[in-house]
Design a protein around this motif. Structure first.
Motif, PDB file in Angstrom:
ATOM      1  N   HIS A   1      -4.571  10.192  -5.997  1.00 51.62           N
ATOM      2  CA  HIS A   1      -4.143  10.310  -4.603  1.00 51.62           C
ATOM      3  C   HIS A   1      -5.341  10.488  -3.668  1.00 51.62           C
ATOM      4  O   HIS A   1      -5.447   9.838  -2.626  1.00 51.62           O
ATOM      5  CB  HIS A   1      -3.185  11.499  -4.464  1.00 51.62           C
TER       6      HIS A   1
ATOM      7  N   PHE B   1       3.874   6.625   3.505  1.00 55.21           N
ATOM      8  CA  PHE B   1       3.232   6.202   2.258  1.00 55.21           C
ATOM      9  C   PHE B   1       2.075   5.256   2.551  1.00 55.21           C
ATOM     10  O   PHE B   1       2.139   4.450   3.475  1.00 55.21           O
ATOM     11  CB  PHE B   1       4.260   5.518   1.354  1.00 55.21           C
ATOM     12  N   LYS B   2       1.017   5.368   1.750  1.00 58.08           N
ATOM     13  CA  LYS B   2      -0.086   4.416   1.871  1.00 58.08           C
ATOM     14  C   LYS B   2       0.397   3.019   1.479  1.00 58.08           C
ATOM     15  O   LYS B   2       1.337   2.889   0.699  1.00 58.08           O
ATOM     16  CB  LYS B   2      -1.238   4.807   0.918  1.00 58.08           C
ATOM     17  N   GLU B   3      -0.338   2.008   1.952  1.00 56.72           N
ATOM     18  CA  GLU B   3       0.030   0.627   1.613  1.00 56.72           C
ATOM     19  C   GLU B   3      -0.440   0.269   0.202  1.00 56.72           C
ATOM     20  O   GLU B   3       0.217  -0.459  -0.517  1.00 56.72           O
ATOM     21  CB  GLU B   3      -0.599  -0.346   2.618  1.00 56.72           C
ATOM     22  N   THR B   4      -1.616   0.767  -0.136  1.00 58.68           N
ATOM     23  CA  THR B   4      -2.179   0.449  -1.451  1.00 58.68           C
ATOM     24  C   THR B   4      -1.479   1.280  -2.529  1.00 58.68           C
ATOM     25  O   THR B   4      -0.845   2.281  -2.234  1.00 58.68           O
ATOM     26  CB  THR B   4      -3.681   0.768  -1.473  1.00 58.68           C
ATOM     27  N   SER B   5      -1.644   0.854  -3.776  1.00 61.88           N
ATOM     28  CA  SER B   5      -0.881   1.519  -4.835  1.00 61.88           C
ATOM     29  C   SER B   5      -1.774   2.035  -5.958  1.00 61.88           C
ATOM     30  O   SER B   5      -2.952   1.703  -6.075  1.00 61.88           O
ATOM     31  CB  SER B   5       0.133   0.551  -5.431  1.00 61.88           C
TER      32      SER B   5
ATOM     33  N   THR C   1       2.827   1.947  -9.544  1.00 57.98           N
ATOM     34  CA  THR C   1       3.372   0.936 -10.460  1.00 57.98           C
ATOM     35  C   THR C   1       3.116   1.391 -11.895  1.00 57.98           C
ATOM     36  O   THR C   1       2.047   1.902 -12.206  1.00 57.98           O
ATOM     37  CB  THR C   1       2.701  -0.437 -10.233  1.00 57.98           C
TER      38      THR C   1
ATOM     39  N   GLU D   1       3.343  10.011  -6.419  1.00 57.99           N
ATOM     40  CA  GLU D   1       4.416   9.685  -5.473  1.00 57.99           C
ATOM     41  C   GLU D   1       4.680  10.852  -4.518  1.00 57.99           C
ATOM     42  O   GLU D   1       4.836  10.672  -3.313  1.00 57.99           O
ATOM     43  CB  GLU D   1       5.694   9.327  -6.235  1.00 57.99           C
TER      44      GLU D   1
ATOM     45  N   ASN E   1       2.031   8.263  -2.405  1.00 61.05           N
ATOM     46  CA  ASN E   1       1.464   7.003  -2.874  1.00 61.05           C
ATOM     47  C   ASN E   1       2.521   6.135  -3.551  1.00 61.05           C
ATOM     48  O   ASN E   1       3.441   6.636  -4.186  1.00 61.05           O
ATOM     49  CB  ASN E   1       0.374   7.286  -3.927  1.00 61.05           C
ATOM     50  N   LYS E   2       2.360   4.819  -3.430  1.00 62.00           N
ATOM     51  CA  LYS E   2       3.163   3.886  -4.217  1.00 62.00           C
ATOM     52  C   LYS E   2       2.585   3.847  -5.631  1.00 62.00           C
ATOM     53  O   LYS E   2       1.371   3.808  -5.804  1.00 62.00           O
ATOM     54  CB  LYS E   2       3.086   2.482  -3.617  1.00 62.00           C
TER      55      LYS E   2
ATOM     56  N   ASN F   1      -6.985   7.098  -3.438  1.00 64.32           N
ATOM     57  CA  ASN F   1      -6.156   6.116  -2.730  1.00 64.32           C
ATOM     58  C   ASN F   1      -6.025   6.478  -1.257  1.00 64.32           C
ATOM     59  O   ASN F   1      -5.811   5.621  -0.400  1.00 64.32           O
ATOM     60  CB  ASN F   1      -4.760   6.055  -3.383  1.00 64.32           C
TER      61      ASN F   1
END
Lengths: 247, 247, 247, 247, 247, 247, 247, 247
Positions: G241, G114-118, G147, G140, G144-145, G244
């Motif tokens: 995505h 997963f990438k670090e950024t969201s 929120t 997801e 990707n993270k 990101n």
């Protein structure tokens, strides 16, 4: 809003009074010119300076706003400038650069650093040039390198495929097309970068001033496309900048 | 109308009376069934038999019309057949062939010769199959060889390009697509045959039940495309037949 | 693409290097003029030369493209020419022929053989003439004989019926109409040839600049009709040519 | 309003008081049923009884209104009756006549004289029958002779032309059509009577539920056509009655 | 067609040859002027002379058609005349009458008898005058008495109600309105005559050039209304004439 | 209508004859100027004087109407005045006040009392000024205090929030916006006063001359908003007046 | 296409024959399943696996495609899954995860980093949840993270402003809204990240199934917004995505 | 926002910390339920409680929100309740009142005082009742007296005029109509109160689900009308309340 919170802190520490706080907040955010509240704060809030949309404004209104921005250390981009406003503006800002194809003026007294990565502007036909140039100049104004690939419509597919290796080097792609707007669909199936599609209003009959192109782009069978308003080269350039700007 | 002129000649030669002439003309052209005037003359007049559009008709109306046509030595094609009408019709015409995918029935007691040249039916996606099959079966019913190329949408361009040599062998091409309808634009730029574009109603949102696809096809930047109504596989098959039938 | 495959063969035979192959392919397909990639290859690929759509181009852009085409042994058709571009173009191409009614220019230094069969252009009213002429000239430019039948609208049915025997001699029919666009419906019920319907933008009120005509034509109750964009005489002429050209 | 003026006269003659006048006027014009103000006065005011539009009303509401009208010596026509309301209504009005094809009920306890002249109802296709029958029954209910000519669409022109002599005998013509709606255009060019065009909602794709037909009829190149709402057989029958009723 | 049948009879009696018959028929029906087939037969066929729609025609085309009609003993009405065509036409027809408000020209060398009954033209606002006058002049040209009631919009209801007794004397009513087009709805509820509604294009915003008015009129809750195209004063006058003309 | 009832009473008391009554009623309600029936009664009937909509009227028509109103003790407001009509009107009414930004003229020889409460006019952008001013001047003309808050668009939210305390002092709020029209939605969520939303036609592409703004305002997720026609500053000012006028 | 070029090199080196080259190319790009050409190459070509659009496909078609993808080492996302297809699919893929709110199925046998950024998914109302979840799950699925910030509509501005600090932490923002769609306009004026706007079809009346929302978003006065099709949560998630994912 | 400013003061007085301030603000404004942020603050901010729009919510979501509101001393109105949600809600709130005609539920444990002035709800036809009742109940729920005048359509004008004296007693008028929507136009010309027009979706053909009615109302020639969304009885009731609520 960040600065609001900052001032709040000052206030709670007793360094400023409640009235002063309110005054500060209002003063730092906008300067009122009668007809317009210039949004000076926008650069720090959204990362981009305010841009002047010239279509509905007189030359003198534009000059007044531009002066305010320049005074606050901001470069100025004026889009959709009316023919008759060009001379008066150029007289007030001798360093200004008028881009006739794209109907815009750039006033750039302040330097900025350019990103290493680039934005590709790909257009379908000769008549999409004005919109493509608006996109390209907007992106350049905001500090991006731009590569241009024009007249790559899908009716002569080899014209697009020949350019593909170069197009693939861009971090973001702006695809400008009129007519049936198939360019972004074909393009998005061949690249990894996000594609921002711009429908143009050039056409006739069932083209409906770009509505058909817009709808076709929104309905694309390909993934990775998002769309902006008809002829909105500025919006595409701005979006591409936001994306290219991501660290 | 040809036969009218022929009878006129008979009349002027005194071989028939003025009244007889009128009676002949009326009798040979249509047979009235109460609800419907069956156009028996159409085959000789336009080169194609009358086809039954099933959507607005009851099973018994369809059977009555079909019987009249069969009696007059014509094969019968029933399109847009409602699910509930299928069984009663098949019971009346045991030799009938029901094509579920395309919601049509073919009753073909009479032989016909097939043209040597063929019609290609190319479709963009899996969900365009019903319309594509209506086109293909219509063309076959009218005496044409049909080759099918399905799921060749422009988002994965190689799928189309791989089939190109075979598609080029057809005399006429029917391009069936939903979504943004870019398939005929890309196709027409790559072939010499006339392309009949059929927009389909499968999609959502800005697809507007096929309107976007239709408009995009009509606005195509490529030459050599003409368009039929949304989901009108029958019309495309019929047109392709007229063209393929040209000696 | 055919020539691509040909060069591939050369390459596999070792007659040219991989780099040379790529270079050849690109060079033979298009010539870049800055604003435009001229599609020189189109003639061999689709059987028709590239046509210049004049609406969005300046006189000098048009001249440059036309010169490139003439250099490559191609006749030139310029449609939707703007009034102010006519003189400069005629000065550069003294042999050019300007057709005012249809707003087009034909530059035909190279001879071609005409097909034996003909295309009929039938129009409904006096005001459809510009579009009808665009269709007729396009078809003639591409090497077809054209017969014209004007002012045959359905409100005075005898005007159409009187011409029917002559119309029936054509291999393809172009039906040009504005208003409610009933002409192709009536016509297609009386002939064997495929009918290409062209809606025109002349009208008022609920005519909506041709949309009503277009929709009515697409919704026709008659078989054998396909439709092109509003006012697209060029497209109709081009399609008719493709069909008439079938051996 | 006539009766208003009459009462006014009574009042000025001192025969009734000002209050009585007001009371009389209100009483004679409408009877309030809670949900509905029944317009009893309409017959004398406009020459036609109030008709019950069944679509938005419950069976019991309809029955209540119908009873009020019958009590006031008026025949009753109920259009757009919902399937489930038929039985309860028929139970309350044993003499009522339910016309399934046209989804209407006629309750006619009172006799009326019929005009000598007739109204022709001409329809284009089998699927326009429901609307054509609504028009025909409405006209009959209002005291007109009606002649029916169905399935006379323009794709097989002889079907219409064969009936022309009979159609010409009518004083007013109602032309019912779906699809591209060319029937009234062709018809109006061949007759002297006024033509009331009714677009129907049967079709698909670009037919848009009758909008295309409506627009085409409004845009007709023929003179002498006026148009009513989509599927409004009732309105057409009513208008035709008003015209046929002119002495 | 009547005359066709007549000639047929002559032919069957041997009085004329088959070729002569065809020649006669064609000659008597239309005279070809190159750009136009003038429909001379229309008067006997539909009871009304051909009217010249001036919008899409040049002054010289109009003059040529008008001369042909005058030669054949017909009065001439030219509608939607362009400003610049007026002078040349008046120079050719000194007896012509130019009606500026309605943009039409009447050339009436031949007398005609007027019906006893009249047509009322009722309009809603000052700005509907041009369309109302087109309707009124068309009706007068065709031999009808016309009474005019202008500026009777529903926002000041008494203006309409005051005129009601006079309006009720007409045999047919033309109701001209822009904006929300409520005039015919209110009017039809108060009179016994058929109402022909004409939507006008004067308005702004959601008026959409008359579409809103048109739709509102078609959707009217009142009975007895039929509708013509936006701004189609001519069509309304023509329809009203057909109705008023009924014996 | 009140006065009608009053005269009725007179009549029933025998003070006036039936004929006199009718004459009185007609005379007091409107004065006919040929082209126009001036609604003099409106002030007493609806509480507001008649306003002259200048768009479709000539200078001399306007002057005639204005003179009639002034003679009847009414102030005059002329909206949507055409540039070329201004001078002639000002020459006839030297005390007239021309407001260029809003394209209106106010002629106010008669005094009036102003309400204590005020109306706020809030606009989103510089280009909405013309419509905002039409609303403001209309409200002032009708006797209201108006406070103006311009350039408060939601893209720079602080510009609106800074003004909120002042905006909240108004009894009614007029929110003028173009583009996506989000201003009334945001505003209505923050205030207690009713909000009248006015969409403006300034924008491009998918703005569709204000349709998008209009639809967005009608579809607002916030409560307390009602909407007037596109660019209808007058209507908003008038509505706000009616509300502010409530005792 | 890259791999094409690679094979070309092999061919020029004589390592493979011309026929082999063609065969290789075709084999590696797609696997034909009769109804569908599965685009196996897409992952390497565009950086994302092919996703199955479930709406127009039967359960067995979906299962067959999903198996092909899993066999080629790809995770599978099925969107717009029909209720009745869920059970059969889950039976074939026991590890599959069905997300009812978003009508999708995730089959993820293969791990990914997963990438670090969201990515932030912000929605306006409760009824936008389905679309918001489709966007979130798509993002997801692609690694990707995400929120989530739901029910933040602009009618209660504080709900959005309270979440602002958290929203600002995302690298890209997806704004999901129905009704007048003002959320992205307000949001884009307050953040630095690019905003992808998704109009939803939940609403009534002038909402027109999301068209109003779509148009409002395209017409936004704020910069930094691009738009996808109505209800196209998948498209938004996919675009987010791509952005990101940029290194 | 008022409370925000209040807390700010507390903060500047040192009575609360900066953190506490933020916490207080957030807590008092909304309560988060996972799917929904309930806007508890709305009553004090805008003068009206939050209303639950039932259309897109499940019974359990509605119950949860309703409980939160009741807990915070607010009465609850649930509009557009789905049939299947009624029973579960009534079980949870035994005192709830279900209004079937208007598809709403009122839960009113808390008393309120009613204004002295009233709101009139006038409707055109029987089928507009549901919308009219939604408006009436909303207004009553918010503390207003409501008088109802139903079936007063303009086709039978006397029905409206008879009620006029009573209608004039209201402080605000809600006019509910379908079809051509002429009711508010006629009404606004006869009264002094502001008129809120509500178009309804009941109709067929060119009524387009209420769009025609909506457009006609927005385009009204009468002054004093503002409009809400199609079928938006709630919005009209809410607006009328805001106006009636003005002291």
């Amino acid at each position: 809003m960040k600065s609001l919170e900052h001032i709040l802190e000052q206030l709670s520490l007793g360094k400023i009074s409640s009235d002063e706080a309110a005054q500060h907040i209002r003063a730092m955010q906008s300067k009122t010119l009668g007809h317009t509240q210039v949004d000076i704060d926008r650069l720090s809030r959204t990362g981009c300076p305010e841009v002047i949309y010239g279509a509905g404004k007189s030359a003198s209104q534009i000059i007044e706003i531009a002066e305010t921005l320049v005074e606050h250390q901001q470069n100025v981009l004026i889009t959709r400038i009316k023919e008759e406003s060009v001379i008066p503006i150029l007289e007030n800002f001798p360093q200004a650069n008028y881009v006739k194809t794209a109907s815009l003026i750039r006033i750039e007294p302040y330097e900025r650093t350019f990103k290493e990565t680039s934005i590709a502007v790909v257009s379908a036909g000769t008549s999409d040039q004005a919109v493509a140039e608006e996109a390209a100049h907007t992106a350049e104004f905001l500090g991006n390198k731009v590569t241009r690939f024009y007249d790559c419509g899908v009716a002569g597919l080899h014209r697009l495929i020949n350019k593909l290796p170069e197009i693939r080097e861009a971090r973001v792609i702006i695809a400008v097309a009129g007519m049936e707007g198939a360019l972004p669909s074909v393009l998005a199936g061949l690249v990894k970068a996000p594609v921002i599609a711009v429908p143009t209003s050039v056409g006739y009959g069932t083209h409906f001033g770009g509505i058909t192109t817009l709808l076709a782009m929104l309905t694309s069978c390909a993934n990775g496309i998002s769309v902006v308003n008809i002829d909105n080269g500025f919006g595409a350039g701005f979006n591409a900048h936001l994306i290219n700007n991501l660290s």
